[in-house]
Design an enzyme around this catalytic site. Structure first.
Site, PDB file in Angstrom:
ATOM      1  N   SER A  24       2.989  33.424 -39.031  1.00 46.39           N
ATOM      2  CA  SER A  24       2.968  32.260 -38.133  1.00 46.39           C
ATOM      3  C   SER A  24       2.754  30.951 -38.892  1.00 46.39           C
ATOM      4  O   SER A  24       1.873  30.841 -39.742  1.00 46.39           O
ATOM      5  CB  SER A  24       1.865  32.422 -37.083  1.00 46.39           C
ATOM      6  N   LYS A  75       2.721  37.612 -24.703  1.00 47.24           N
ATOM      7  CA  LYS A  75       2.838  36.509 -23.740  1.00 47.24           C
ATOM      8  C   LYS A  75       2.761  36.985 -22.291  1.00 47.24           C
ATOM      9  O   LYS A  75       2.241  36.270 -21.428  1.00 47.24           O
ATOM     10  CB  LYS A  75       4.123  35.730 -23.986  1.00 47.24           C
ATOM     11  N   TYR A 235      14.902  30.104 -35.905  1.00 46.11           N
ATOM     12  CA  TYR A 235      14.994  29.234 -37.073  1.00 46.11           C
ATOM     13  C   TYR A 235      14.703  30.060 -38.306  1.00 46.11           C
ATOM     14  O   TYR A 235      14.126  31.150 -38.235  1.00 46.11           O
ATOM     15  CB  TYR A 235      14.014  28.057 -36.974  1.00 46.11           C
TER      16      TYR A 235
END
Length: 295
Positions: A24, A75, A235
Site C-alpha cells: 500500500s 470493504k 495503475y
C-alpha cells in the site's frame, strides 16, 4: 505494523487495513499530507487476518486509534461493521474509510469522489453534460456511480461481461439519476458493438478487473477515438493493456494513480477537517512510479 514516521509518538494514529497490505502507498500519501498541513498524524499499515477484520478494527479503536482506511478484501466487511454510513457508502455498498464519532464507528466510501476529482480537477475534463461509458459492474463501479451521477453527465452507459449484473446495478441508481437528469443504460459488453457512431461517448472508465488479468475489454475502437478520455482505475509502473489499446485508438489516457491520491485526500479531510493539496503529492508519486519503471 509498519510506521511511516516513528518520531511522531504522540500523533493521532491512523492505519490502512488489508490483506495483503505491504504494497500500500497510503502511508506515504498521508505522511505527505501531514507534512503539508502540519497535522500530527501517524499513519501505518495493518494486516488483518482474513477471518479477523472486525476484531482487528475494534482492537485498533480500543487502543486509541482515530481512523482507518480499508482496502481489499475487507470493504464489504467494513460496510457491515459500521454503525453509521454516509449516503456515498450506502450507495456503494462498501466502505473504505472508518472513524469513531461519539462512540460509534462511522463508514464512508471516498473512491468515487476520488475518481471524479481526478478526472475533473487533475485531468481538466468536465463531466457535466458528457456521455460516460463505465466498464464493469462490480464494487469499483458501484462506488463510482453516485459521485458520477452527481456531476450531471447527460448519459451513463454501464457495460459488463454479464449483462444482467449491469442492469441490476443501474436499478439501484434510477432515483438518483432522475434527480440529476441523467440517462442510464446498461447491458453486456457485446452490446457495445451495436452502438452507432452517433452514440459515441466522451469518457470511458475501466472499473472492471480486466487490467489485473492483462485483458483488454472488447470496446469498439470508435468509442476510443480522438477527444475521448480513457481512464483505468488500475495503475502501475507501465500503462495497463487497456490504456495501451486506447492510446493506439487515439484517446487521451490516464491511469488511476490520481484517484488513489484524491480518495486519500477526502479521507484525510473527513478525519482532520483540513483539505490537503493533492497536486504535489500526485507528482511525487508519479515520479516514484517512473523511477520504478526504469529499474
Amino acid at each position: 505494523m509498519t510506521s511511516t514516521d516513528p518520531s511522531q509518538a504522540s500523533a493521532d494514529r491512523y492505519v490502512v487495513i488489508g490483506n495483503p497490505v505491504a504494497h500500500s502507498r497510503s502511508p506515504s500519501i498521508h505522511a505527505a499530507f501531514a507534512r503539508q498541513t502540519g497535522e500530527a498524524v501517524h499513519y501505518d499499515r495493518l494486516e488483518a487476518p482474513l477471518d479477523g477484520f472486525a476484531d482487528t478494527v475494534r482492537r485498533f479503536f480500543a487502543d486509541g486509534g482515530y481512523g482507518c482506511n480499508v482496502t481489499v478484501p475487507f470493504k464489504l466487511e467494513a460496510y457491515d461493521l459500521a454503525d453509521r454510513l454516509t449516503e456515498r457508502a450506502e450507495a456503494a455498498g462498501a466502505v473504505n474509510t472508518l472513524w469513531i464519532e461519539e462512540g460509534l464507528i462511522h463508514g464512508d466510501n471516498t473512491d468515487g469522489i476520488g475518481l471524479v476529482r481526478d478526472i475533473q480537477d487533475n485531468l481538466d475534463t468536465l463531466i457535466e453534460g458528457k456521455r460516460v461509458l463505465l466498464l464493469g459492474a462490480g464494487g469499483a463501479a458501484m462506488g463510482a456511480m453516485l459521485p458520477l451521477i452527481e456531476c450531471r453527465p447527460s448519459r451513463i452507459v454501464v457495460a459488463n461481461r454479464t449483462a444482467s449484473r449491469a442492469s441490476d446495478m443501474l436499478e439501484a441508481f434510477v432515483e438518483a439519476a432522475d434527480q440529476y437528469g441523467v440517462e442510464l443504460w446498461g447491458g453486456g459488453l457485446d452490446a457495445l458493438e451495436g452502438l452507432s457512431e452517433d452514440e459515441a461517448v466522451d469518457v470511458v472508465i475501466n472499473a472492471s478487473s480486466s487490467s489485473l488479468q492483462g485483458e483488454v475489454p472488447p470496446v469498439p475502437e470508435f468509442l476510443l477515438g480522438e477527444g475521448v478520455l480513457a481512464y483505468d482505475m488500475m495503475y502501475g509502473a507501465e500503462p495497463t493493456v487497456f490504456l495501451q489499446f486506447a492510446a493506439r485508438c487515439g484517446a487521451r489516457v490516464s491511469d488511476g494513480l490520481g484517484m488513489l491520491v484524491e480518495q486519500a485526500a477526502e479521507a484525510f479531510y473527513i478525519w482532520r477537517g483540513v483539505r490537503p493539496r493533492t497536486a504535489p503529492v500526485l507528482a511525487e508519486l508519479r515520479a516514484a512510479l517512473q523511477a520504478e519503471r526504469k529499474v
